[in-house]
Design a protein around this motif. Structure first.
Motif, PDB file in Angstrom:
ATOM      1  N   UNK A  99     -11.126  -2.817  -0.383  1.00 45.02           N
ATOM      2  CA  UNK A  99      -9.954  -2.330   0.354  1.00 45.02           C
ATOM      3  C   UNK A  99      -9.588  -3.314   1.464  1.00 45.02           C
ATOM      4  N   UNK A 100     -10.595  -3.829   2.149  1.00 49.55           N
ATOM      5  CA  UNK A 100     -10.371  -4.773   3.242  1.00 49.55           C
ATOM      6  C   UNK A 100      -9.734  -6.060   2.736  1.00 49.55           C
ATOM      7  N   UNK A 101     -10.172  -6.554   1.575  1.00 46.84           N
ATOM      8  CA  UNK A 101      -9.625  -7.808   1.060  1.00 46.84           C
ATOM      9  C   UNK A 101      -8.134  -7.690   0.741  1.00 46.84           C
ATOM     10  N   UNK A 102      -7.728  -6.563   0.196  1.00 45.30           N
ATOM     11  CA  UNK A 102      -6.307  -6.384  -0.122  1.00 45.30           C
ATOM     12  C   UNK A 102      -5.496  -6.169   1.151  1.00 45.30           C
ATOM     13  N   UNK A 103      -5.981  -5.317   2.050  1.00 43.59           N
ATOM     14  CA  UNK A 103      -5.220  -5.030   3.267  1.00 43.59           C
ATOM     15  C   UNK A 103      -5.090  -6.280   4.135  1.00 43.59           C
ATOM     16  N   UNK A 104      -6.082  -7.184   4.058  1.00 42.40           N
ATOM     17  CA  UNK A 104      -6.013  -8.416   4.851  1.00 42.40           C
ATOM     18  C   UNK A 104      -4.876  -9.319   4.381  1.00 42.40           C
ATOM     19  N   UNK A 105      -4.554  -9.269   3.090  1.00 45.78           N
ATOM     20  CA  UNK A 105      -3.433 -10.066   2.589  1.00 45.78           C
ATOM     21  C   UNK A 105      -2.129  -9.670   3.271  1.00 45.78           C
ATOM     22  N   UNK A 106      -2.021  -8.404   3.678  1.00 48.75           N
ATOM     23  CA  UNK A 106      -0.784  -7.922   4.301  1.00 48.75           C
ATOM     24  C   UNK A 106      -0.599  -8.461   5.713  1.00 48.75           C
ATOM     25  N   UNK A 107      -1.637  -9.111   6.275  1.00 47.69           N
ATOM     26  CA  UNK A 107      -1.511  -9.654   7.620  1.00 47.69           C
ATOM     27  C   UNK A 107      -0.513 -10.808   7.668  1.00 47.69           C
TER      28      UNK A 107
END
Length: 456
Positions: free
Chosen positions: A129-137
């Motif tokens: 979940x963290x890896x995908x949400x980090x892309x949104x940064x």
């Protein structure tokens, strides 16, 4: 209070759109938590761990992008169009590059999450979940680069409407992807991360289109000589933005570590902490809207050479925040047994969350006053000392005290939150006194600032 009245309405007009826009960042997490929470407490705790770890990166980037706001406000106060053109370019480049770096760092976070002492089942879900949400940064930071430039000019409604639109998109996509509705694949909690990535990409594209094509900004764009940034302008923005980002990261990091402490007490306590911190974050972000308005108003009036009016604008923001956060504290006390059910129906989680919401109600005023103090001081381009204050208050006082109360005195999560209450109160008091001193007409720094603006 009489001298503050002329500043109340302009501050509110600026603050209200920023409130809704700032709430947009938190509402993304709120929607993710509500949708995922009804799957179970382990996925809810996993989202909580993911939000806590990535939020440090997120606010570090947001804080960095905010460094341009007082510069834009001051240049706008002087109507220095060439400087505004340079600041637009610097804001976009600095934020976009920061977004790339932060998104890359986010990909590394799951490798270290097993060191945080969290339940293994929570960490296993949180990593992807963290890896995908980090892309949104990255798209979020592009949005911030354009948004903060527009905000420094007092154009805050556009970001508000885009945040509302993005939250609607995120909510619909989150529901569809988590539960597999309307023909979408059923992705569980991972669906919420992909929904956020798509919604933030939409925000970035639309905010860029506004700044680049809106007739209202034609004069600022006409002053552009190149889309290549000047090193001096980026350094000025970074010199202000970096301490802001560090200060915000220290604060959010303290709250994030408090969630990890809650995780040491078990999944139930961690889920309860997630519920309470989500609610507290929403009221905080509303107060940060008033703080952003204070930055714009104080910076604009200071840029125009009127430090006395800048002082009044800052105190007007203080009074507005005091009234708003006091009302929110009363509301939390009255609804603390009801709000947790929005997230989850587990009776143990609800009971613990209700207790934490009571403590959250008690620190509403302190939380609001410290963030508006930061905003007012940013308008004075005073950012380094507040960062040191945050470091000492949160990491030398609040967290050690919270650990002592929570684990040594066996108070559990309420003890940890009591430490946060003390830290927030210290920051609020110190920053209020600093703003009062820095804007005293006879204070040397205020005299020097007035003379500097008079010669610009």
């Amino acid at each position: 209070m009489e001298n503050l009245r002329p500043h109340l309405r302009p501050t509110l007009l600026l603050a209200f759109p920023v409130m809704l826009s700032q709430l947009g960042h938190v509402l993304v997490n709120f929607v993710d938590s509500v949708v995922v929470g009804h799957i179970g407490k382990v996925p809810l705790a996993a989202v909580g761990v993911g939000v806590s770890t990535t939020s440090v990166l997120l606010v570090l980037g947001i804080g960095l992008s905010m460094g341009v706001v007082p510069l834009v406000a001051a240049a706008n106060g002087r109507r220095d169009l060439p400087e505004l053109g340079r600041l637009l370019v610097a804001s976009v480049w600095m934020s976009a590059l920061a977004g790339l770096v932060l998104a890359g760092l986010g990909q590394l976070l799951p490798s270290f999450m097993y060191l945080l002492g969290q339940p293994p089942e929570v960490v296993a879900l949180a990593g992807p979940w963290v890896q995908v949400i980090s892309l949104s940064l990255f798209p979020l930071m592009v949005f911030q680069g354009f948004r903060e430039f527009a905000g420094g000019l007092g154009l805050t409604r556009q970001a508000m409407w885009l945040s509302i639109l993005a939250n609607v998109v995120n909510g619909l996509l989150c529901y569809a992807l988590v539960y597999g509705r309307w023909g979408a694949p059923e992705m569980g909690m991972m669906g919420s991360a992909w929904a956020t990535l798509i919604a933030r990409g939409l925000m970035a594209a639309l905010m860029a289109a506004y700044v680049l094509y809106a007739g209202r900004l034609r004069a600022e764009r006409a002053a552009l000589t190149s889309w290549l940034p000047t090193g001096a302008t980026i350094r000025r923005a970074a010199d202000l933005g970096a301490p802001i980002g560090v200060q915000m990261a220290l604060e959010v990091g303290a709250f994030g570590l408090s969630l990890l402490m809650a995780g040491w007490l078990g999944v139930t306590t961690e889920a309860a902490h997630k519920v309470a911190i989500d609610v507290a974050s929403m009221t905080y972000m509303a107060a940060s809207g008033i703080a952003a308005a204070a930055t714009i108003r104080v910076g604009h009036l200071r840029g125009a050479g009127n430090l006395g009016a800048a002082r009044q604008a800052g105190f007007a923001a203080y009074w507005l925040t005091f009234g708003f956060m006091g009302a929110m504290g009363v509301l939390l006390i009255l609804t603390r047994h009801i709000v947790p059910y929005v997230y989850i129906t587990d009776p143990q989680v609800v009971a613990q969350a209700s207790t934490l919401l009571l403590i959250a109600a008690l620190f509403q005023v302190s939380d609001g006053l410290q963030v508006v103090g930061l905003g007012a001081l940013r308008g004075l381009e005073d950012v380094k000392v507040p960062s040191v204050v945050a470091l000492l208050a949160y990491w030398a006082v609040a967290l050690p005290l919270g650990y002592f109360l929570g684990f040594k005195l066996h108070m559990g999560a309420p003890g940890v939150w009591t430490g946060l209450l003390v830290g927030l109160t210290i920051v609020a008091v110190v920053l209020l006194q600093r703003f009062r001193r820095e804007t005293e007409p006879t204070f040397p720094a205020a005299v020097a600032a007035a003379q500097e603006q008079a010669t610009v």
